[in-house]
Design a protein around this motif. Structure first.
Motif, PDB file in Angstrom:
ATOM      1  N   HIS A 190      10.602   0.186 -16.101  1.00  0.00           N
ATOM      2  CA  HIS A 190      10.805  -1.081 -16.538  1.00  0.00           C
ATOM      3  C   HIS A 190       9.681  -2.025 -16.707  1.00  0.00           C
ATOM      4  O   HIS A 190       9.401  -2.647 -17.670  1.00  0.00           O
ATOM      5  N   GLN A 191       9.041  -2.039 -15.619  1.00  0.00           N
ATOM      6  CA  GLN A 191       7.901  -2.707 -15.647  1.00  0.00           C
ATOM      7  C   GLN A 191       6.585  -2.444 -16.691  1.00  0.00           C
ATOM      8  O   GLN A 191       5.966  -3.032 -16.898  1.00  0.00           O
ATOM      9  N   SER A 192       6.536  -1.377 -16.829  1.00  0.00           N
ATOM     10  CA  SER A 192       5.816  -0.634 -18.105  1.00  0.00           C
ATOM     11  C   SER A 192       6.162  -1.460 -19.325  1.00  0.00           C
ATOM     12  O   SER A 192       5.086  -1.473 -20.032  1.00  0.00           O
ATOM     13  N   PHE A 193       7.285  -2.080 -19.586  1.00  0.00           N
ATOM     14  CA  PHE A 193       7.294  -2.484 -20.851  1.00  0.00           C
ATOM     15  C   PHE A 193       7.344  -4.211 -20.655  1.00  0.00           C
ATOM     16  O   PHE A 193       7.414  -4.890 -21.675  1.00  0.00           O
ATOM     17  N   VAL A 194       7.089  -4.754 -19.622  1.00  0.00           N
ATOM     18  CA  VAL A 194       6.800  -6.043 -19.241  1.00  0.00           C
ATOM     19  C   VAL A 194       5.434  -6.554 -19.386  1.00  0.00           C
ATOM     20  O   VAL A 194       4.662  -5.867 -18.573  1.00  0.00           O
ATOM     21  N   ALA A 195       5.299  -7.600 -20.420  1.00  0.00           N
ATOM     22  CA  ALA A 195       3.887  -7.773 -20.517  1.00  0.00           C
ATOM     23  C   ALA A 195       3.002  -8.214 -19.361  1.00  0.00           C
ATOM     24  O   ALA A 195       1.786  -7.782 -18.915  1.00  0.00           O
ATOM     25  N   ALA A 196       3.476  -9.006 -18.167  1.00  0.00           N
ATOM     26  CA  ALA A 196       2.742  -9.177 -16.968  1.00  0.00           C
ATOM     27  C   ALA A 196       2.973  -8.392 -16.004  1.00  0.00           C
ATOM     28  O   ALA A 196       2.252  -8.676 -14.844  1.00  0.00           O
ATOM     29  N   ARG A 197       3.362  -7.444 -16.305  1.00  0.00           N
ATOM     30  CA  ARG A 197       3.482  -6.360 -15.205  1.00  0.00           C
ATOM     31  C   ARG A 197       2.900  -4.971 -15.570  1.00  0.00           C
ATOM     32  O   ARG A 197       2.525  -4.762 -16.691  1.00  0.00           O
ATOM     33  N   GLN A 198       2.927  -4.108 -14.645  1.00  0.00           N
ATOM     34  CA  GLN A 198       2.233  -2.650 -15.226  1.00  0.00           C
ATOM     35  C   GLN A 198       3.085  -1.565 -14.072  1.00  0.00           C
ATOM     36  O   GLN A 198       3.366  -2.120 -12.890  1.00  0.00           O
ATOM     37  N   ALA A 199       3.325  -0.548 -14.494  1.00  0.00           N
ATOM     38  CA  ALA A 199       3.785   0.675 -13.797  1.00  0.00           C
ATOM     39  C   ALA A 199       2.594   1.382 -12.611  1.00  0.00           C
ATOM     40  O   ALA A 199       1.674   1.058 -13.253  1.00  0.00           O
ATOM     41  N   ASP A 200       2.922   1.534 -11.555  1.00  0.00           N
ATOM     42  CA  ASP A 200       1.995   1.888 -10.580  1.00  0.00           C
ATOM     43  C   ASP A 200       2.870   3.057  -9.970  1.00  0.00           C
ATOM     44  O   ASP A 200       3.734   2.916  -9.195  1.00  0.00           O
ATOM     45  N   ALA A 201       2.222   4.300  -9.898  1.00  0.00           N
ATOM     46  CA  ALA A 201       2.866   5.456  -9.050  1.00  0.00           C
ATOM     47  C   ALA A 201       2.726   5.305  -7.647  1.00  0.00           C
ATOM     48  O   ALA A 201       3.745   5.614  -7.089  1.00  0.00           O
ATOM     49  N   MET A 202       1.855   4.700  -7.315  1.00  0.00           N
ATOM     50  CA  MET A 202       1.838   4.376  -5.764  1.00  0.00           C
ATOM     51  C   MET A 202       2.989   3.591  -5.172  1.00  0.00           C
ATOM     52  O   MET A 202       3.429   3.386  -4.259  1.00  0.00           O
ATOM     53  N   ASP A 203       3.296   2.676  -6.317  1.00  0.00           N
ATOM     54  CA  ASP A 203       4.494   1.807  -5.841  1.00  0.00           C
ATOM     55  C   ASP A 203       5.927   2.779  -5.705  1.00  0.00           C
ATOM     56  O   ASP A 203       6.627   2.292  -4.880  1.00  0.00           O
ATOM     57  N   GLY A 204       5.786   3.627  -6.451  1.00  0.00           N
ATOM     58  CA  GLY A 204       7.060   4.729  -6.410  1.00  0.00           C
ATOM     59  C   GLY A 204       6.841   5.449  -5.040  1.00  0.00           C
ATOM     60  O   GLY A 204       7.993   5.519  -4.486  1.00  0.00           O
ATOM     61  N   VAL A 205       5.523   5.811  -4.622  1.00  0.00           N
ATOM     62  CA  VAL A 205       5.558   6.392  -3.476  1.00  0.00           C
ATOM     63  C   VAL A 205       5.777   5.506  -2.179  1.00  0.00           C
ATOM     64  O   VAL A 205       6.694   5.798  -1.245  1.00  0.00           O
ATOM     65  N   ALA A 206       5.685   4.030  -2.228  1.00  0.00           N
ATOM     66  CA  ALA A 206       6.055   3.160  -1.242  1.00  0.00           C
ATOM     67  C   ALA A 206       7.385   3.043  -1.414  1.00  0.00           C
ATOM     68  O   ALA A 206       8.071   2.784  -0.385  1.00  0.00           O
ATOM     69  N   ASP A 207       8.093   3.090  -2.567  1.00  0.00           N
ATOM     70  CA  ASP A 207       9.636   2.794  -2.646  1.00  0.00           C
ATOM     71  C   ASP A 207      10.310   4.290  -1.952  1.00  0.00           C
ATOM     72  O   ASP A 207      11.260   3.880  -1.187  1.00  0.00           O
ATOM     73  N   PHE A 208       9.827   5.272  -1.995  1.00  0.00           N
ATOM     74  CA  PHE A 208      10.181   6.403  -1.368  1.00  0.00           C
ATOM     75  C   PHE A 208      10.150   6.272   0.259  1.00  0.00           C
ATOM     76  O   PHE A 208      11.102   6.553   0.810  1.00  0.00           O
ATOM     77  N   ALA A 209       8.999   5.902   0.704  1.00  0.00           N
ATOM     78  CA  ALA A 209       8.603   5.780   1.971  1.00  0.00           C
ATOM     79  C   ALA A 209       9.538   4.587   2.674  1.00  0.00           C
ATOM     80  O   ALA A 209      10.060   4.903   3.731  1.00  0.00           O
ATOM     81  N   GLY A 210       9.761   3.637   2.062  1.00  0.00           N
ATOM     82  CA  GLY A 210      10.576   2.704   2.571  1.00  0.00           C
ATOM     83  C   GLY A 210      12.004   3.086   2.414  1.00  0.00           C
ATOM     84  O   GLY A 210      13.052   2.833   3.493  1.00  0.00           O
ATOM     85  N   SER A 211      12.581   3.621   1.391  1.00  0.00           N
ATOM     86  CA  SER A 211      13.942   4.361   1.277  1.00  0.00           C
ATOM     87  C   SER A 211      14.075   5.309   2.679  1.00  0.00           C
ATOM     88  O   SER A 211      15.197   5.089   3.271  1.00  0.00           O
ATOM     89  N   VAL A 212      12.962   6.114   2.828  1.00  0.00           N
ATOM     90  CA  VAL A 212      13.064   6.910   3.981  1.00  0.00           C
ATOM     91  C   VAL A 212      13.687   6.286   4.979  1.00  0.00           C
ATOM     92  O   VAL A 212      14.369   6.513   5.997  1.00  0.00           O
TER      93      VAL A 212
END
Length: 138
Positions: free
Chosen positions: A91-113
């Protein structure tokens, strides 16, 4: 109040509210609050998705008591929160002021665990529920 409505309000509404807050916040530039420190963004991701996984674990555990083992609840909660995080990065990759970041996905996974494990640890020891008022499972 009916049991199904009460279950929804107490256990599922917080999950939905946090998911909505994450999506809404993703439409705006990253918030700049508090002191700066290295990897602050990743720590915030871990916290948000840790809370989400814990809330999801709690909702599943209380909605279907005894149907799922703690390991199953852990796996489902981590998968849900991580997939929600991945969808938010898309979703963030389609928002002008944001960008997608794979490391954010890793942080999301780590936080989820970490969040799901923490909730599991707080509620599963010796059959006691440390987060309820009575100290007993419901």
């Amino acid at each position: 109040m009916k049991t199904a409505r009460r279950t929804f309000l107490i256990y599922w509404l917080p999950v939905i509210a946090l998911c909505a807050a994450i999506v809404v916040q993703s439409n705006y530039p990253s918030p700049d609050f508090g002191p700066f420190f290295p990897l602050k963004d990743k720590v915030l991701h871990m916290a948000a998705y840790g809370i989400l996984a814990a809330l999801f674990y709690r909702a599943c555990r209380m909605t279907w008591p005894g149907r799922l083992s703690p390991a199953q609840l852990l796996a489902i909660s981590v998968c849900f929160a991580t997939l929600f995080g991945v969808s938010d990065e898309i979703h963030q990759s389609f928002v002008a002021a944001r960008q997608a970041d794979a490391m954010d996905g890793v942080a999301d996974f780590a936080g989820s665990v970490l969040g799901a494990l923490a909730y599991m640890g707080l509620t599963s020891r010796g059959g006691r529920c440390f987060l309820s008022r009575t100290g007993r499972r419901r």
